[in-house]
Design a protein around this motif. Structure first.
Motif, PDB file in Angstrom:
ATOM      1  N   GLU A  93      -3.711  11.884  -3.500  1.00  0.00           N
ATOM      2  CA  GLU A  93      -3.074  13.465  -3.061  1.00  0.00           C
ATOM      3  C   GLU A  93      -1.870  13.539  -2.889  1.00  0.00           C
ATOM      4  O   GLU A  93      -1.110  14.444  -3.378  1.00  0.00           O
ATOM      5  CB  GLU A  93      -3.989  13.693  -1.906  1.00  0.00           C
ATOM      6  N   GLN A  94      -1.118  12.516  -2.165  1.00  0.00           N
ATOM      7  CA  GLN A  94       0.168  12.573  -1.982  1.00  0.00           C
ATOM      8  C   GLN A  94       1.111  12.377  -3.122  1.00  0.00           C
ATOM      9  O   GLN A  94       1.928  12.957  -3.396  1.00  0.00           O
ATOM     10  CB  GLN A  94       0.789  11.459  -0.909  1.00  0.00           C
ATOM     11  N   ALA A  95       0.648  11.374  -4.162  1.00  0.00           N
ATOM     12  CA  ALA A  95       1.256  10.944  -5.309  1.00  0.00           C
ATOM     13  C   ALA A  95       1.301  12.327  -6.174  1.00  0.00           C
ATOM     14  O   ALA A  95       2.064  12.300  -7.168  1.00  0.00           O
ATOM     15  CB  ALA A  95       0.401   9.644  -5.964  1.00  0.00           C
ATOM     16  N   LYS A  96       0.396  13.172  -6.107  1.00  0.00           N
ATOM     17  CA  LYS A  96       0.536  14.353  -7.107  1.00  0.00           C
ATOM     18  C   LYS A  96       1.681  15.238  -7.103  1.00  0.00           C
ATOM     19  O   LYS A  96       2.215  15.596  -7.881  1.00  0.00           O
ATOM     20  CB  LYS A  96      -0.658  15.304  -6.683  1.00  0.00           C
ATOM     21  N   PHE A 114       6.103  10.998 -10.033  1.00  0.00           N
ATOM     22  CA  PHE A 114       5.493  10.643 -11.237  1.00  0.00           C
ATOM     23  C   PHE A 114       4.198  11.612 -11.457  1.00  0.00           C
ATOM     24  O   PHE A 114       3.714  11.623 -12.369  1.00  0.00           O
ATOM     25  CB  PHE A 114       4.985   9.240 -10.966  1.00  0.00           C
ATOM     26  N   GLY A 115       3.874  12.279 -10.465  1.00  0.00           N
ATOM     27  CA  GLY A 115       2.912  13.383 -10.502  1.00  0.00           C
ATOM     28  C   GLY A 115       1.346  12.610 -10.404  1.00  0.00           C
ATOM     29  O   GLY A 115       0.309  13.375 -10.561  1.00  0.00           O
ATOM     30  N   ALA A 116       1.452  11.546 -10.170  1.00  0.00           N
ATOM     31  CA  ALA A 116       0.112  10.599 -10.023  1.00  0.00           C
ATOM     32  C   ALA A 116       0.382   9.383  -9.604  1.00  0.00           C
ATOM     33  O   ALA A 116       1.543   8.960  -9.582  1.00  0.00           O
ATOM     34  CB  ALA A 116      -0.659  10.761 -11.423  1.00  0.00           C
ATOM     35  N   HIS A 131       0.839  -1.284   0.126  1.00  0.00           N
ATOM     36  CA  HIS A 131       0.003   0.098   0.051  1.00  0.00           C
ATOM     37  C   HIS A 131       0.949   1.257   0.027  1.00  0.00           C
ATOM     38  O   HIS A 131       0.385   1.961   0.469  1.00  0.00           O
ATOM     39  CB  HIS A 131      -1.038  -0.101   1.078  1.00  0.00           C
ATOM     40  N   GLN A 132       2.149   1.297  -0.788  1.00  0.00           N
ATOM     41  CA  GLN A 132       2.903   2.524  -0.729  1.00  0.00           C
ATOM     42  C   GLN A 132       2.030   3.480  -1.464  1.00  0.00           C
ATOM     43  O   GLN A 132       1.347   3.555  -2.418  1.00  0.00           O
ATOM     44  CB  GLN A 132       4.057   1.884  -1.399  1.00  0.00           C
ATOM     45  N   TRP A 133       2.416   4.901  -0.954  1.00  0.00           N
ATOM     46  CA  TRP A 133       1.378   5.920  -1.200  1.00  0.00           C
ATOM     47  C   TRP A 133       1.729   6.229  -2.731  1.00  0.00           C
ATOM     48  O   TRP A 133       0.669   6.562  -3.401  1.00  0.00           O
ATOM     49  CB  TRP A 133       1.847   7.153  -0.426  1.00  0.00           C
ATOM     50  N   ILE A 134       2.804   5.922  -3.262  1.00  0.00           N
ATOM     51  CA  ILE A 134       2.841   6.191  -4.895  1.00  0.00           C
ATOM     52  C   ILE A 134       2.117   5.275  -5.623  1.00  0.00           C
ATOM     53  O   ILE A 134       1.653   5.703  -6.867  1.00  0.00           O
ATOM     54  CB  ILE A 134       4.402   5.925  -5.427  1.00  0.00           C
TER      55      ILE A 134
END
Length: 158
Positions: free
Chosen positions: A55-58, A62-64, A47-50
């Motif tokens: 929201e965090q991935a933005k 990678f921007g998403a 479940h890594q945030w990337i």
């Protein structure tokens, strides 16, 4: 956009052995949704945030959100039967993979498809063959694929 090729039909170990170097065409495009990424995260515990936190991935690299590499790899199992079919097959087993690479990230909502090539085949007994098929996971509008894997199967015909 190119047309989807028809499945290549193999009806014997000999037909597989004779196919080394053959291009197998391309599958239909499919979209990688956040739901699919989340389901993979739940199945694997990754479940890594990337992958799962839009929201965090933005503000991440990678921007998403991006699909897990292993999710992209696992889709070889979805693409392979869209590229090949077997007539008279008694049994087929996944024997493994070689040369797995993830040249480019697969962003959420990207469209991907698989393409294939028979890269090796070796006889096993009278009616068996070990075949290596390279699956390339293409990402629409990207120069580099999301994954390249050489799948190895053992096939036994009647």
């Amino acid at each position: 956009m190119s047309a989807v090729a028809e499945k290549v039909l193999f009806d014997s170990a000999a037909s597989v052995l004779a196919s080394v170097g053959r291009q197998l065409g391309e599958t239909q495009w499919m979209q990688i949704s956040q739901e699919r990424i989340n389901q993979f995260a739940d199945a694997t515990g990754d479940h890594q945030w990337i992958h799962v936190d839009p929201e965090q991935a933005k503000s991440g690299p990678f921007g998403a959100c991006v699909a897990h590499g292993y999710l992209t790899l696992s889709l070889a199992n979805l693409f392979l039967p869209q590229l090949v079919a077997y007539d008279g097959l008694k049994m087929g087993v996944n024997y493994g993979c070689d040369k797995v690479r993830f040249p480019s990230p697969v962003l959420v909502n990207s469209w991907i498809r698989g393409s294939g090539e028979v890269v090796a085949a070796t006889a096993i007994g009278d009616n068996g063959v070990q075949v290596t098929i390279r699956i390339t996971v293409q990402v629409r509008d990207q120069d580099k694929p999301g994954c390249v894997v050489e799948t190895i199967s053992r096939l036994f015909f009647q």
